[in-house]
Design an enzyme around this catalytic site. Sequence first.
Site, PDB file in Angstrom:
ATOM      1  N   HIS A  84       1.460  -0.140  -4.104  1.00  0.00           N
ATOM      2  CA  HIS A  84       0.967  -0.917  -2.966  1.00  0.00           C
ATOM      3  C   HIS A  84       0.926  -0.087  -1.673  1.00  0.00           C
ATOM      4  O   HIS A  84       1.532  -0.410  -0.665  1.00  0.00           O
ATOM      5  CB  HIS A  84       1.656  -2.272  -2.796  1.00  0.00           C
ATOM      6  CG  HIS A  84       3.153  -2.306  -2.694  1.00  0.00           C
ATOM      7  ND1 HIS A  84       3.849  -1.557  -1.790  1.00  0.00           N
ATOM      8  CD2 HIS A  84       4.069  -3.031  -3.369  1.00  0.00           C
ATOM      9  CE1 HIS A  84       5.129  -1.820  -1.905  1.00  0.00           C
ATOM     10  NE2 HIS A  84       5.289  -2.692  -2.864  1.00  0.00           N
ATOM     11  N   HIS A 125      15.494  -9.622  -8.526  1.00  0.00           N
ATOM     12  CA  HIS A 125      14.408  -9.575  -7.533  1.00  0.00           C
ATOM     13  C   HIS A 125      13.111  -9.903  -8.250  1.00  0.00           C
ATOM     14  O   HIS A 125      12.841  -9.378  -9.330  1.00  0.00           O
ATOM     15  CB  HIS A 125      14.404  -8.142  -6.963  1.00  0.00           C
ATOM     16  CG  HIS A 125      13.311  -7.806  -6.025  1.00  0.00           C
ATOM     17  ND1 HIS A 125      12.701  -8.707  -5.190  1.00  0.00           N
ATOM     18  CD2 HIS A 125      12.730  -6.591  -5.741  1.00  0.00           C
ATOM     19  CE1 HIS A 125      11.793  -8.080  -4.465  1.00  0.00           C
ATOM     20  NE2 HIS A 125      11.787  -6.801  -4.786  1.00  0.00           N
ATOM     21  N   GLU A 136       9.953  -9.316  -7.421  1.00  0.00           N
ATOM     22  CA  GLU A 136       8.744  -8.494  -7.261  1.00  0.00           C
ATOM     23  C   GLU A 136       8.329  -7.937  -8.624  1.00  0.00           C
ATOM     24  O   GLU A 136       9.164  -7.632  -9.489  1.00  0.00           O
ATOM     25  CB  GLU A 136       8.965  -7.361  -6.242  1.00  0.00           C
ATOM     26  CG  GLU A 136       7.633  -6.731  -5.850  1.00  0.00           C
ATOM     27  CD  GLU A 136       7.697  -5.816  -4.627  1.00  0.00           C
ATOM     28  OE1 GLU A 136       8.795  -5.516  -4.139  1.00  0.00           O
ATOM     29  OE2 GLU A 136       6.609  -5.394  -4.179  1.00  0.00           O
ATOM     30  N   ASP A 160       7.315  -5.257  -9.990  1.00  0.00           N
ATOM     31  CA  ASP A 160       7.747  -4.017 -10.647  1.00  0.00           C
ATOM     32  C   ASP A 160       9.041  -4.223 -11.433  1.00  0.00           C
ATOM     33  O   ASP A 160       9.377  -3.416 -12.296  1.00  0.00           O
ATOM     34  CB  ASP A 160       7.905  -2.858  -9.649  1.00  0.00           C
ATOM     35  CG  ASP A 160       8.707  -3.198  -8.416  1.00  0.00           C
ATOM     36  OD1 ASP A 160       8.711  -4.374  -8.009  1.00  0.00           O
ATOM     37  OD2 ASP A 160       9.342  -2.292  -7.849  1.00  0.00           O
ATOM     38  N   HIS A 200      14.616  -6.499  -0.122  1.00  0.00           N
ATOM     39  CA  HIS A 200      13.680  -6.685   0.948  1.00  0.00           C
ATOM     40  C   HIS A 200      12.795  -7.925   0.761  1.00  0.00           C
ATOM     41  O   HIS A 200      11.806  -8.092   1.484  1.00  0.00           O
ATOM     42  CB  HIS A 200      12.800  -5.438   1.068  1.00  0.00           C
ATOM     43  CG  HIS A 200      11.885  -5.227  -0.114  1.00  0.00           C
ATOM     44  ND1 HIS A 200      10.518  -5.161   0.015  1.00  0.00           N
ATOM     45  CD2 HIS A 200      12.129  -5.137  -1.435  1.00  0.00           C
ATOM     46  CE1 HIS A 200       9.961  -4.981  -1.169  1.00  0.00           C
ATOM     47  NE2 HIS A 200      10.916  -4.964  -2.063  1.00  0.00           N
ATOM     48  N   ASP A 213      16.492  -2.788  -5.480  1.00  0.00           N
ATOM     49  CA  ASP A 213      15.721  -1.837  -4.667  1.00  0.00           C
ATOM     50  C   ASP A 213      16.607  -1.012  -3.724  1.00  0.00           C
ATOM     51  O   ASP A 213      16.236   0.115  -3.360  1.00  0.00           O
ATOM     52  CB  ASP A 213      14.680  -2.587  -3.828  1.00  0.00           C
ATOM     53  CG  ASP A 213      13.422  -2.926  -4.623  1.00  0.00           C
ATOM     54  OD1 ASP A 213      13.160  -2.272  -5.646  1.00  0.00           O
ATOM     55  OD2 ASP A 213      12.696  -3.844  -4.205  1.00  0.00           O
ATOM     56  N   TYR A 255      11.721   6.256   0.807  1.00  0.00           N
ATOM     57  CA  TYR A 255      11.737   4.890   0.262  1.00  0.00           C
ATOM     58  C   TYR A 255      12.221   3.915   1.338  1.00  0.00           C
ATOM     59  O   TYR A 255      11.630   2.858   1.575  1.00  0.00           O
ATOM     60  CB  TYR A 255      12.659   4.863  -0.960  1.00  0.00           C
ATOM     61  CG  TYR A 255      12.634   3.567  -1.714  1.00  0.00           C
ATOM     62  CD1 TYR A 255      11.796   3.383  -2.802  1.00  0.00           C
ATOM     63  CD2 TYR A 255      13.444   2.509  -1.342  1.00  0.00           C
ATOM     64  CE1 TYR A 255      11.766   2.187  -3.487  1.00  0.00           C
ATOM     65  CE2 TYR A 255      13.429   1.310  -2.009  1.00  0.00           C
ATOM     66  CZ  TYR A 255      12.584   1.154  -3.083  1.00  0.00           C
ATOM     67  OH  TYR A 255      12.547  -0.034  -3.758  1.00  0.00           O
ATOM     68  N   HIS A 298      15.224   1.855  -8.925  1.00  0.00           N
ATOM     69  CA  HIS A 298      14.263   2.956  -8.889  1.00  0.00           C
ATOM     70  C   HIS A 298      15.009   4.277  -8.740  1.00  0.00           C
ATOM     71  O   HIS A 298      15.905   4.397  -7.890  1.00  0.00           O
ATOM     72  CB  HIS A 298      13.314   2.840  -7.701  1.00  0.00           C
ATOM     73  CG  HIS A 298      12.442   1.630  -7.715  1.00  0.00           C
ATOM     74  ND1 HIS A 298      11.423   1.447  -8.627  1.00  0.00           N
ATOM     75  CD2 HIS A 298      12.421   0.526  -6.932  1.00  0.00           C
ATOM     76  CE1 HIS A 298      10.815   0.295  -8.393  1.00  0.00           C
ATOM     77  NE2 HIS A 298      11.409  -0.289  -7.378  1.00  0.00           N
TER      78      HIS A 298
HETATM   79 FE1  FEO Z   1      10.799  -4.790  -4.214  1.00  0.00          FE
HETATM   80 FE2  FEO Z   1      11.093  -2.395  -6.577  1.00  0.00          FE
HETATM   81  O1  FEO Z   1      10.479  -3.981  -5.844  1.00  0.00           O
END
Ligand code: FEO
Length: 405
Positions: free
Chosen positions: A23, A77, A79, A81, A144, A163, A191, A222
């Site tokens: 993104h 989370h 999101e 990913d 986040h 994250d 990041y 990550h």
């Molecule tokens: Fe906020 Fe790695 O997704």
Amino acid sequence: MWTELKKNIDWVGYADWNVRDFHSYDTRLGATYNAYLIRDEKTALIDTVKAPFAANLLQNIRERTDLAKVDYVVCNHAEMDHSGALPEIMSQLPGATLVCNAKCRDTLAAHFDISSWRIRIISPEDSLNLGTRTLSFVNIPMVHWPESMVTYLPNDAILFSNDAFGQHVATTARFDDQWNIHDILSEAKSYYANIVTPYGRQVLKTLEVVRGLKLEVIAPSHGLIWRKYIPEILSAYQDWASGKYRARVGILYDTMWESTGKMAEAIESGIYDFNGSLAADSAPVDAVRLHVRKSTLTRIATEMLDTPVVALGSSTLNAEMMPQMAAVLTYIKGLKFREKSGLAFGSYGWGPGGPEAIQKWLELVKYPIVADMIKSKYRPTPEVLEQCRQAGRNLAELAMEKAGQ
Ligand code: FEO
């Protein structure tokens, strides 16, 4: 593929070597989506991966246990990913209950058909007993997303931080002591700058909680897993979240026929002048000069994170600033960095719309304007270049002051 963190606790995620755009984040080194499998009397999977890699995650789990033996899937989370693979994962793990907070459930429901999933809603005071181990949970809203949560395993002193503390790198290494620490911290900074910056206040609260935990491992969703350099990453997050400045000046510009480029170089020369005037044992002021069409939003945001002073320049195109400069300023505004002292500069032909638009932007974001806008009609004259050079000297002095040097 899997990697053991501790006995019966494995990384089972996916290294995405080929992702180059996340993104708009420039993932030039790829990324990983880290998922973790804890095998005890009950088995729990912590987080999942992006949708296209569900089969890879399932294969990794199969290498450690029977899919039917997975009892819980914790979603820290929503999101995509980390949750994109959930529909496939939940359909392939017949005994699994999804464990998440209520906001996460609602967010997942807005993305997926969750009607067939067994779901256990947990609140921060709840824990999840796995047999000899127990998981606990801490909500970290807006680090986040609103539903963001971390999972803590006190028995093994592991924080599954999602994250937080992550970095976008694809590697076969899994741990911080298997890579160069400066490279990891540099990617963690990138990041942070690009994803976490707007939520500094919430990060500071999260750090208070994290510092109260016994920690041997921080396992983010990550990048590399922290086990040797935990104090270093916590200290770096403290600096970034509190907006600590370094003595540096950022020069960001776009230029049509190099007139604004010459002005940017003259500002940089002024910084050299200032450094040359310092005592030999004084640390010089750092500077970064970036042509915004030859850099990336990701690099620019990373450089801006701890930079207290900026010179922003643009030639004039159709009575406006150049379009990529406008994109950069939109991005910077959204990231809500700690204020920077600013100067607008740029060239024009028949109306100074470029530098004037930047000046208006500085007023809009309420950055203190440190000097009059510097404009050049067509080519900068020696007088204009000297004005830029003097501005560079002044900006360097200000940067040093702001950094408390
Ligand atoms: Fe906020 Fe790695 O997704």
